[in-house]
Design a protein around this motif. Structure first.
Motif, short mmCIF file in Angstrom:
data_model
loop_
_atom_site.label_atom_id
_atom_site.label_comp_id
_atom_site.label_asym_id
_atom_site.label_seq_id
_atom_site.Cartn_x
_atom_site.Cartn_y
_atom_site.Cartn_z
N UNK A 25 113.94 0.04 10.32
CA UNK A 25 113.44 -0.14 8.95
C UNK A 25 114.34 -1.11 8.16
N UNK A 26 115.66 -0.99 8.32
CA UNK A 26 116.58 -1.91 7.64
C UNK A 26 116.33 -3.35 8.07
N UNK A 27 116.12 -3.56 9.35
CA UNK A 27 115.87 -4.92 9.85
C UNK A 27 114.54 -5.46 9.30
N UNK A 28 113.51 -4.62 9.26
CA UNK A 28 112.22 -5.06 8.73
C UNK A 28 112.31 -5.40 7.24
N UNK A 29 113.02 -4.56 6.48
CA UNK A 29 113.16 -4.83 5.05
C UNK A 29 113.95 -6.12 4.81
N UNK A 30 115.00 -6.34 5.59
CA UNK A 30 115.79 -7.55 5.46
C UNK A 30 114.94 -8.78 5.78
N UNK A 31 114.11 -8.68 6.80
CA UNK A 31 113.21 -9.79 7.14
C UNK A 31 112.26 -10.08 6.00
N UNK A 32 111.73 -9.04 5.36
CA UNK A 32 110.83 -9.23 4.23
C UNK A 32 111.54 -9.91 3.06
N UNK A 33 112.79 -9.55 2.83
CA UNK A 33 113.57 -10.18 1.76
C UNK A 33 113.75 -11.67 2.05
N UNK A 34 114.10 -12.01 3.29
CA UNK A 34 114.27 -13.42 3.65
C UNK A 34 112.97 -14.20 3.50
N UNK A 35 111.86 -13.60 3.91
CA UNK A 35 110.57 -14.26 3.76
C UNK A 35 110.23 -14.49 2.29
#
Length: 51
Positions: A25-35
């Protein structure tokens, strides 16, 4: 029995699966932030040319 300990109860649980889920979940949220930052940056660049 004046404050004397006569027993104890303990619970042990394997949390490996929960930790893996949290990491995912942390990795997915971080990816969303970068996008979102990338899209915001492109939006601001396009807006600055309109002036």
């Amino acid at each position: 029995m004046d404050g004397e300990l006569i027993g104890a109860v303990s619970t042990v649980r394997d949390i490996t699966e929960l930790q893996q889920y949290e990491e995912t979940m942390r990795r997915k949220m971080l990816q969303l932030v970068f996008e979102a930052l990338k899209k915001f940056s492109v939006y601001n660049q396009k807006r600055s040319f309109v002036v």
